[in-house]
Design a protein around this motif. Structure first.
Motif, PDB file in Angstrom:
ATOM      1  N   PHE A  22     -10.817 -49.459  40.964  1.00  0.00           N
ATOM      2  CA  PHE A  22     -11.098 -49.418  39.527  1.00  0.00           C
ATOM      3  C   PHE A  22     -10.885 -50.787  38.892  1.00  0.00           C
ATOM      4  O   PHE A  22     -11.647 -51.214  38.019  1.00  0.00           O
ATOM      5  CB  PHE A  22     -10.204 -48.376  38.859  1.00  0.00           C
ATOM      6  N   SER A  23      -9.858 -51.501  39.333  1.00  0.00           N
ATOM      7  CA  SER A  23      -9.600 -52.858  38.841  1.00  0.00           C
ATOM      8  C   SER A  23     -10.756 -53.790  39.181  1.00  0.00           C
ATOM      9  O   SER A  23     -11.140 -54.647  38.378  1.00  0.00           O
ATOM     10  CB  SER A  23      -8.308 -53.412  39.440  1.00  0.00           C
ATOM     11  N   ALA A  24     -11.294 -53.626  40.391  1.00  0.00           N
ATOM     12  CA  ALA A  24     -12.432 -54.449  40.800  1.00  0.00           C
ATOM     13  C   ALA A  24     -13.635 -54.188  39.890  1.00  0.00           C
ATOM     14  O   ALA A  24     -14.363 -55.116  39.516  1.00  0.00           O
ATOM     15  CB  ALA A  24     -12.791 -54.159  42.255  1.00  0.00           C
ATOM     16  N   VAL A  25     -13.821 -52.924  39.528  1.00  0.00           N
ATOM     17  CA  VAL A  25     -14.941 -52.564  38.636  1.00  0.00           C
ATOM     18  C   VAL A  25     -14.745 -53.185  37.256  1.00  0.00           C
ATOM     19  O   VAL A  25     -15.671 -53.794  36.702  1.00  0.00           O
ATOM     20  CB  VAL A  25     -15.067 -51.038  38.516  1.00  0.00           C
ATOM     21  N   THR A  26     -13.545 -53.047  36.688  1.00  0.00           N
ATOM     22  CA  THR A  26     -13.314 -53.597  35.348  1.00  0.00           C
ATOM     23  C   THR A  26     -13.347 -55.130  35.358  1.00  0.00           C
ATOM     24  O   THR A  26     -13.764 -55.750  34.373  1.00  0.00           O
ATOM     25  CB  THR A  26     -11.969 -53.110  34.783  1.00  0.00           C
ATOM     26  N   ALA A  27     -12.929 -55.738  36.463  1.00  0.00           N
ATOM     27  CA  ALA A  27     -13.041 -57.195  36.584  1.00  0.00           C
ATOM     28  C   ALA A  27     -14.506 -57.604  36.585  1.00  0.00           C
ATOM     29  O   ALA A  27     -14.897 -58.584  35.934  1.00  0.00           O
ATOM     30  CB  ALA A  27     -12.359 -57.672  37.861  1.00  0.00           C
ATOM     31  N   GLY A  28     -15.331 -56.838  37.314  1.00  0.00           N
ATOM     32  CA  GLY A  28     -16.762 -57.114  37.337  1.00  0.00           C
ATOM     33  C   GLY A  28     -17.396 -56.952  35.966  1.00  0.00           C
ATOM     34  O   GLY A  28     -18.267 -57.736  35.568  1.00  0.00           O
ATOM     35  N   VAL A  29     -16.949 -55.937  35.216  1.00  0.00           N
ATOM     36  CA  VAL A  29     -17.463 -55.726  33.856  1.00  0.00           C
ATOM     37  C   VAL A  29     -17.108 -56.909  32.968  1.00  0.00           C
ATOM     38  O   VAL A  29     -17.952 -57.409  32.207  1.00  0.00           O
ATOM     39  CB  VAL A  29     -16.883 -54.422  33.261  1.00  0.00           C
ATOM     40  N   ALA A  30     -15.863 -57.375  33.055  1.00  0.00           N
ATOM     41  CA  ALA A  30     -15.427 -58.514  32.251  1.00  0.00           C
ATOM     42  C   ALA A  30     -16.218 -59.766  32.600  1.00  0.00           C
ATOM     43  O   ALA A  30     -16.594 -60.548  31.710  1.00  0.00           O
ATOM     44  CB  ALA A  30     -13.933 -58.758  32.468  1.00  0.00           C
ATOM     45  N   MET A  31     -16.508 -59.953  33.881  1.00  0.00           N
ATOM     46  CA  MET A  31     -17.277 -61.118  34.306  1.00  0.00           C
ATOM     47  C   MET A  31     -18.710 -61.038  33.805  1.00  0.00           C
ATOM     48  O   MET A  31     -19.276 -62.039  33.329  1.00  0.00           O
ATOM     49  CB  MET A  31     -17.253 -61.222  35.836  1.00  0.00           C
ATOM     50  N   SER A  32     -19.313 -59.862  33.863  1.00  0.00           N
ATOM     51  CA  SER A  32     -20.695 -59.707  33.410  1.00  0.00           C
ATOM     52  C   SER A  32     -20.812 -59.871  31.896  1.00  0.00           C
ATOM     53  O   SER A  32     -21.849 -60.300  31.387  1.00  0.00           O
ATOM     54  CB  SER A  32     -21.241 -58.340  33.827  1.00  0.00           C
ATOM     55  N   MET A  33     -19.747 -59.551  31.173  1.00  0.00           N
ATOM     56  CA  MET A  33     -19.733 -59.680  29.714  1.00  0.00           C
ATOM     57  C   MET A  33     -19.365 -61.092  29.272  1.00  0.00           C
ATOM     58  O   MET A  33     -19.471 -61.415  28.081  1.00  0.00           O
ATOM     59  CB  MET A  33     -18.743 -58.676  29.114  1.00  0.00           C
ATOM     60  N   GLY A  34     -18.913 -61.914  30.209  1.00  0.00           N
ATOM     61  CA  GLY A  34     -18.504 -63.274  29.867  1.00  0.00           C
ATOM     62  C   GLY A  34     -17.254 -63.305  29.006  1.00  0.00           C
ATOM     63  O   GLY A  34     -17.122 -64.162  28.118  1.00  0.00           O
ATOM     64  N   VAL A  35     -16.329 -62.375  29.259  1.00  0.00           N
ATOM     65  CA  VAL A  35     -15.104 -62.292  28.463  1.00  0.00           C
ATOM     66  C   VAL A  35     -14.246 -63.538  28.680  1.00  0.00           C
ATOM     67  O   VAL A  35     -14.083 -64.000  29.807  1.00  0.00           O
ATOM     68  CB  VAL A  35     -14.301 -61.025  28.850  1.00  0.00           C
ATOM     69  N   ALA A  36     -13.697 -64.070  27.585  1.00  0.00           N
ATOM     70  CA  ALA A  36     -12.842 -65.249  27.673  1.00  0.00           C
ATOM     71  C   ALA A  36     -11.420 -64.839  28.038  1.00  0.00           C
ATOM     72  O   ALA A  36     -11.063 -63.656  27.973  1.00  0.00           O
ATOM     73  CB  ALA A  36     -12.850 -65.997  26.349  1.00  0.00           C
ATOM     74  N   HIS A  37     -10.609 -65.811  28.422  1.00  0.00           N
ATOM     75  CA  HIS A  37      -9.206 -65.547  28.744  1.00  0.00           C
ATOM     76  C   HIS A  37      -8.502 -64.943  27.523  1.00  0.00           C
ATOM     77  O   HIS A  37      -8.661 -65.423  26.401  1.00  0.00           O
ATOM     78  CB  HIS A  37      -8.493 -66.834  29.146  1.00  0.00           C
ATOM     79  N   LEU A  38      -7.718 -63.906  27.764  1.00  0.00           N
ATOM     80  CA  LEU A  38      -6.970 -63.294  26.672  1.00  0.00           C
ATOM     81  C   LEU A  38      -5.813 -64.192  26.252  1.00  0.00           C
ATOM     82  O   LEU A  38      -5.250 -64.928  27.075  1.00  0.00           O
ATOM     83  CB  LEU A  38      -6.397 -61.941  27.109  1.00  0.00           C
ATOM     84  N   ASN A  39      -5.481 -64.121  24.980  1.00  0.00           N
ATOM     85  CA  ASN A  39      -4.286 -64.794  24.497  1.00  0.00           C
ATOM     86  C   ASN A  39      -3.083 -64.261  25.280  1.00  0.00           C
ATOM     87  O   ASN A  39      -2.987 -63.062  25.549  1.00  0.00           O
ATOM     88  CB  ASN A  39      -4.116 -64.516  22.997  1.00  0.00           C
ATOM     89  N   ILE A  40      -2.175 -65.149  25.656  1.00  0.00           N
ATOM     90  CA  ILE A  40      -1.060 -64.775  26.518  1.00  0.00           C
ATOM     91  C   ILE A  40      -0.206 -63.673  25.898  1.00  0.00           C
ATOM     92  O   ILE A  40       0.293 -62.786  26.592  1.00  0.00           O
ATOM     93  CB  ILE A  40      -0.187 -66.017  26.854  1.00  0.00           C
ATOM     94  N   PHE A  41      -0.053 -63.711  24.554  1.00  0.00           N
ATOM     95  CA  PHE A  41       0.759 -62.691  23.895  1.00  0.00           C
ATOM     96  C   PHE A  41       0.043 -61.344  23.891  1.00  0.00           C
ATOM     97  O   PHE A  41       0.674 -60.291  24.050  1.00  0.00           O
ATOM     98  CB  PHE A  41       1.103 -63.133  22.480  1.00  0.00           C
ATOM     99  N   VAL A  42      -1.279 -61.361  23.730  1.00  0.00           N
ATOM    100  CA  VAL A  42      -2.066 -60.130  23.796  1.00  0.00           C
ATOM    101  C   VAL A  42      -1.971 -59.532  25.194  1.00  0.00           C
ATOM    102  O   VAL A  42      -1.828 -58.316  25.366  1.00  0.00           O
ATOM    103  CB  VAL A  42      -3.542 -60.398  23.433  1.00  0.00           C
ATOM    104  N   PHE A  43      -2.019 -60.414  26.202  1.00  0.00           N
ATOM    105  CA  PHE A  43      -1.905 -59.950  27.590  1.00  0.00           C
ATOM    106  C   PHE A  43      -0.563 -59.271  27.839  1.00  0.00           C
ATOM    107  O   PHE A  43      -0.500 -58.174  28.401  1.00  0.00           O
ATOM    108  CB  PHE A  43      -2.072 -61.129  28.546  1.00  0.00           C
ATOM    109  N   PHE A  44       0.519 -59.919  27.421  1.00  0.00           N
ATOM    110  CA  PHE A  44       1.845 -59.362  27.658  1.00  0.00           C
ATOM    111  C   PHE A  44       2.050 -58.047  26.901  1.00  0.00           C
ATOM    112  O   PHE A  44       2.631 -57.098  27.432  1.00  0.00           O
ATOM    113  CB  PHE A  44       2.937 -60.361  27.261  1.00  0.00           C
ATOM    114  N   ILE A  45       1.568 -57.991  25.657  1.00  0.00           N
ATOM    115  CA  ILE A  45       1.699 -56.762  24.874  1.00  0.00           C
ATOM    116  C   ILE A  45       0.927 -55.622  25.542  1.00  0.00           C
ATOM    117  O   ILE A  45       1.433 -54.505  25.686  1.00  0.00           O
ATOM    118  CB  ILE A  45       1.201 -56.979  23.426  1.00  0.00           C
TER     119      ILE A  45
END
Length: 223
Positions: free
Chosen positions: A36-59
Motif C-alpha cells: 500500500f505504501s508503494a502505491v501511495t508513493a507512486g500516486v505522490a510521484m505521479s501528482m508531482g507532490v513536493a516535500h512536506l514541511n517537516i513539522f507537517v510530516f511529524f504531526i
C-alpha cells in the motif's frame, strides 16, 4: 514413556502456537502495508507532490502512530495502520522523485531497496533460526532513538551535511537492531498484538530504506 513424550510435544506446540500465529499475521499485514505504501508513493510521484514541511510530516506521522496505538485492539486498528503506512508512502514519493532526477537515481533506489530487503530477511532469519532473545537491546534502542532524533534536528536546523550522513548511518544500525528486537519480541511472547508488531517492523524497514538511500546518494556523489 512414549505417552509422556507425546504429551510434552503437544504442550510445546500449544505454547509456541500463539507466538507463531502473531508472527504469521504480522508478516501478512506487513506485506500488505508495504504494498500500500508503494502505491501511495507512486500516486505522490505521479501528482508531482513536493516535500512536506517537516513539522507537517511529524504531526501527521506521530498523530497516526498514536491513533494506531489507540485502536490496536479493534478492527479499526487495521484502518489506522493502513492510514499511517499510506501517509508514510505518500511522503516517500517526493524523495524518490528527487532521486530519479539524478543520472543514476533509479539504480540508487533499486540498490537501497535490495539492501533493505536482504538486511530484513537476513536479520529475521537469525532470530527465527537461533531463537535468541534480543530483549536486552531495549535500553540501547531507547537511548539510541533519543540521540538520533536530537542529532537529526540539529543537522536539519544548522544544515550540517556531515552530521546528516552520520545520522543516516546511525539509523541503519538502529533499524537493524529494531528488526532483531521486534522479531524476538514476537516469538518470545513479548508482543502479542500483530498490529503493533507490524507498526514496529514497518518503521524499521522504512527508516532502513531511506537511510541507505541517503548514504548511497552521498557516496555516489550525486546527493
Amino acid at each position: 514413556m512414549n505417552e509422556r513424550y507425546h504429551v510434552a510435544q503437544s504442550e510445546a506446540r500449544q505454547e509456541v502456537s500463539p507466538a507463531y500465529k502473531v508472527l504469521r499475521n504480522t508478516y501478512m499485514l506487513l506485506a500488505l502495508t508495504l504494498a500500500f505504501s508503494a502505491v501511495t508513493a507512486g500516486v505522490a510521484m505521479s501528482m508531482g507532490v513536493a516535500h512536506l514541511n517537516i513539522f507537517v510530516f511529524f504531526i501527521g506521522a506521530y498523530g497516526l502512530m498514536f491513533l494506531v496505538h489507540k485502536l490496536k485492539n479493534s478492527s479499526a486498528g487495521l484502518l489506522a495502520i493502513f492510514a499511517f503506512t499510506g501517509f508514510m508512502g505518500f511522503t516517500l514519493g517526493p524523495i524518490l522523485t528527487s532521486y530519479l532526477t539524478l543520472s543514476n537515481g533509479a539504480q540508487l533506489i533499486m540498490t537501497a531497496l535490495g539492501m533493505t530487503a536482504t538486511t530484513f530477511i537476513g536479520l529475521s532469519a537469525v532470530v527465527l533460526i537461533t531463537k535468541k532473545d534480543f530483549s536486552f537491546l531495549s535500553n540501547f534502542l531507547m537511548a539510541g532513538a533519543i540521540v538520533l532524533v536530537v542529532a537529526m534536528l540539529v543537522a536539519m536546523i544548522f544544515n550540517i551535511s556531515g552530521l546528516a550522513l552520520a545520522v543516516s548511518a546511525g539509523f541503519v544500525l538502529f533499524s537493524s537492531a529494531m528488526i532483531l528486537f521486534e522479531t524476538s519480541q514476537i516469538i518470545h511472547g513479548g508482543e502479542r498484538n500483530y498490529i503493533l508488531a507490524t507498526l514496529g517492523l514497518y518503521l524499521s524497514i522504512y527508516n532502513l530504506f531511506v537511510s541507505l538511500l541517503s548514504i548511497l546518494g552521498v557516496v555516489s556523489g550525486d546527493d
